[in-house]
Enzyme design. Sequence first.
Site, PDB file in Angstrom:
ATOM      1  CG  LEU A  66      -5.733  -1.758  -9.697  1.00  0.00           C
ATOM      2  CD1 LEU A  66      -6.160  -1.343 -11.105  1.00  0.00           C
ATOM      3  CD2 LEU A  66      -4.578  -2.729  -9.753  1.00  0.00           C
ATOM      4  N   PRO A  67      -3.599   1.271  -7.037  1.00  0.00           N
ATOM      5  CG  PRO A  67      -1.386   1.843  -7.519  1.00  0.00           C
ATOM      6  CD  PRO A  67      -2.508   0.941  -7.963  1.00  0.00           C
ATOM      7  CB  THR A  97      -9.116   3.755  -1.402  1.00  0.00           C
ATOM      8  OG1 THR A  97      -9.076   2.725  -0.415  1.00  0.00           O
ATOM      9  CG2 THR A  97      -9.822   4.971  -0.841  1.00  0.00           C
ATOM     10  CE  LYS A 172      -9.962   3.139   2.762  1.00  0.00           C
ATOM     11  NZ  LYS A 172      -9.276   2.445   3.823  1.00  0.00           N
ATOM     12  CE  LYS A 247      -6.012   6.490  -2.957  1.00  0.00           C
ATOM     13  NZ  LYS A 247      -6.176   5.108  -3.409  1.00  0.00           N
TER      14      LYS A 247
HETATM   15  P1  NAD Z   1       0.647  -0.785  -3.617  1.00  0.00           P
HETATM   16  O1  NAD Z   1       1.204   0.352  -4.402  1.00  0.00           O
HETATM   17  O2  NAD Z   1       1.522  -1.544  -2.691  1.00  0.00           O
HETATM   18  O3  NAD Z   1      -0.031  -1.869  -4.627  1.00  0.00           O
HETATM   19  C1  NAD Z   1      -0.737  -1.526  -5.781  1.00  0.00           C
HETATM   20  C2  NAD Z   1      -0.247  -2.426  -6.899  1.00  0.00           C
HETATM   21  O4  NAD Z   1      -1.047  -2.256  -8.076  1.00  0.00           O
HETATM   22  C3  NAD Z   1       1.202  -2.133  -7.335  1.00  0.00           C
HETATM   23  O5  NAD Z   1       1.979  -3.299  -7.138  1.00  0.00           O
HETATM   24  C4  NAD Z   1       1.081  -1.771  -8.811  1.00  0.00           C
HETATM   25  O6  NAD Z   1       2.172  -2.235  -9.589  1.00  0.00           O
HETATM   26  C5  NAD Z   1      -0.201  -2.489  -9.181  1.00  0.00           C
HETATM   27  N1  NAD Z   1      -0.850  -2.021 -10.400  1.00  0.00           N
HETATM   28  C6  NAD Z   1      -0.967  -0.758 -10.883  1.00  0.00           C
HETATM   29  N2  NAD Z   1      -1.645  -0.774 -12.065  1.00  0.00           N
HETATM   30  C7  NAD Z   1      -1.956  -2.073 -12.321  1.00  0.00           C
HETATM   31  C8  NAD Z   1      -2.647  -2.744 -13.374  1.00  0.00           C
HETATM   32  N3  NAD Z   1      -3.167  -2.079 -14.408  1.00  0.00           N
HETATM   33  N4  NAD Z   1      -2.776  -4.091 -13.319  1.00  0.00           N
HETATM   34  C9  NAD Z   1      -2.264  -4.794 -12.268  1.00  0.00           C
HETATM   35  N5  NAD Z   1      -1.599  -4.211 -11.232  1.00  0.00           N
HETATM   36  C10 NAD Z   1      -1.446  -2.874 -11.269  1.00  0.00           C
HETATM   37  O7  NAD Z   1      -0.617  -0.199  -2.843  1.00  0.00           O
HETATM   38  P2  NAD Z   1      -1.429  -0.868  -1.626  1.00  0.00           P
HETATM   39  O8  NAD Z   1      -0.900  -0.338  -0.345  1.00  0.00           O
HETATM   40  O9  NAD Z   1      -1.532  -2.336  -1.845  1.00  0.00           O
HETATM   41  O10 NAD Z   1      -2.867  -0.180  -1.849  1.00  0.00           O
HETATM   42  C11 NAD Z   1      -3.734  -0.598  -2.882  1.00  0.00           C
HETATM   43  C12 NAD Z   1      -5.087   0.061  -2.665  1.00  0.00           C
HETATM   44  O11 NAD Z   1      -5.574  -0.292  -1.373  1.00  0.00           O
HETATM   45  C13 NAD Z   1      -5.044   1.589  -2.705  1.00  0.00           C
HETATM   46  O12 NAD Z   1      -6.200   2.054  -3.368  1.00  0.00           O
HETATM   47  C14 NAD Z   1      -5.044   1.977  -1.238  1.00  0.00           C
HETATM   48  O13 NAD Z   1      -5.588   3.275  -1.020  1.00  0.00           O
HETATM   49  C15 NAD Z   1      -5.905   0.877  -0.648  1.00  0.00           C
HETATM   50  N6  NAD Z   1      -5.653   0.575   0.773  1.00  0.00           N
HETATM   51  C16 NAD Z   1      -4.391   0.372   1.251  1.00  0.00           C
HETATM   52  C17 NAD Z   1      -4.195   0.073   2.596  1.00  0.00           C
HETATM   53  C18 NAD Z   1      -2.812  -0.166   3.168  1.00  0.00           C
HETATM   54  O14 NAD Z   1      -2.694  -0.267   4.407  1.00  0.00           O
HETATM   55  N7  NAD Z   1      -1.771  -0.280   2.352  1.00  0.00           N
HETATM   56  C19 NAD Z   1      -5.297  -0.007   3.458  1.00  0.00           C
HETATM   57  C20 NAD Z   1      -6.572   0.166   2.942  1.00  0.00           C
HETATM   58  C21 NAD Z   1      -6.745   0.465   1.599  1.00  0.00           C
END
Ligand code: NAD
Length: 294
Positions: A66-67, A97, A172, A247
């Site tokens: 999740l975000p 994260t 992280k 963030k």
């Molecule tokens: P994203 O916004 O693409 O995906 C997050 C998803 O979570 C969204 O689709 C949102 O609708 C969903 N969501 C929110 N609340 C929810 C709930 N209660 N139930 C189900 N789904 C829900 O973000 P992302 O890029 O996939 O990143 C997700 C996490 O991974 C973050 O914490 C980010 O910091 C971490 N991260 C991302 C990357 C990257 O390269 N994108 C790399 C490492 C870590």
Amino acid sequence: MNGNVAFFGLGHMGGPMSANLVKAGFNVAGFDPVGELLDAAATQGVKKAASPLEAIAGTDYVVSMLPNGEDVEALYIDSDKLLEHIAENTLVIDCSTVAAASSTRLIAEAQKRGLHAVEAPVSGGVAGAVAGTLSFMCGGEAADVERARQVLQHMGSNVFHAGPAGAGQTAKICNNMLLAIHMIGTAEALQLGVDNGLDPKVLSEIMLKSSGANWSLEKYNPYPGVMENVPASKNYSGGFMVKLMCKDLGLAQQAATASRSYTPLGSLARNLYGLHGRAGNEGLDFSSIQRLLG
Ligand code: NAD
């Protein structure tokens, strides 16, 4: 069949991660409030759950991506209260994260209810999520991390146990603070070269074989056209959004304040990414910091 997984959050990372679990033989039920993401995951074999409760019915593992920390705490504790509905033998693996305090709260609340939970934030980006080569930085009880490995190994190549609850998140944010710093440094060096008449591809080749070599330059070049299949060559779409990097840099600064550590470059990186985001770039990939310098 490897077991049942309820997967929450099917975005940039969770989408391909859940698809890899399907490929590994897990029966995966996915939930995301965004309908198009549910549809996209369904094309990869992830079953659409109509609600969080439907997703966790009969599951062995709950995985979330999740975000931020508010979303994680809302899902498990404050709003959907999933911990009150998850069966006792289920293992919760939160890969988001978030602040170490959020993970510590989740793990403690799970333990209070006789459940098991670990944090497992990741490194490796969307490309790593698609290829199944992520690195997981786990925090929690050793036995729970070992159990989580049975699932995580199908989405990544490295599963580290950083220490107790919160330790994975600390690892992280240290990593991502360093990533932000070398991404900005790489963009700055490339821009200086281009402004002085160099071809960014040639300059990248030279630096890759010299002492300036680093991950941003090698795997995620921020200058458009230097590498194929990176966000810089796709108008900075996809990848790791500026707002998520902001963030993480904010979490690093909070941790630094609490531990009285001095992180001057981390603080500068947070300010540069914050200004870049405010200028309308929050949804772009973080390598778009190149545009701030160009
Ligand atoms: P994203 O916004 O693409 O995906 C997050 C998803 O979570 C969204 O689709 C949102 O609708 C969903 N969501 C929110 N609340 C929810 C709930 N209660 N139930 C189900 N789904 C829900 O973000 P992302 O890029 O996939 O990143 C997700 C996490 O991974 C973050 O914490 C980010 O910091 C971490 N991260 C991302 C990357 C990257 O390269 N994108 C790399 C490492 C870590």
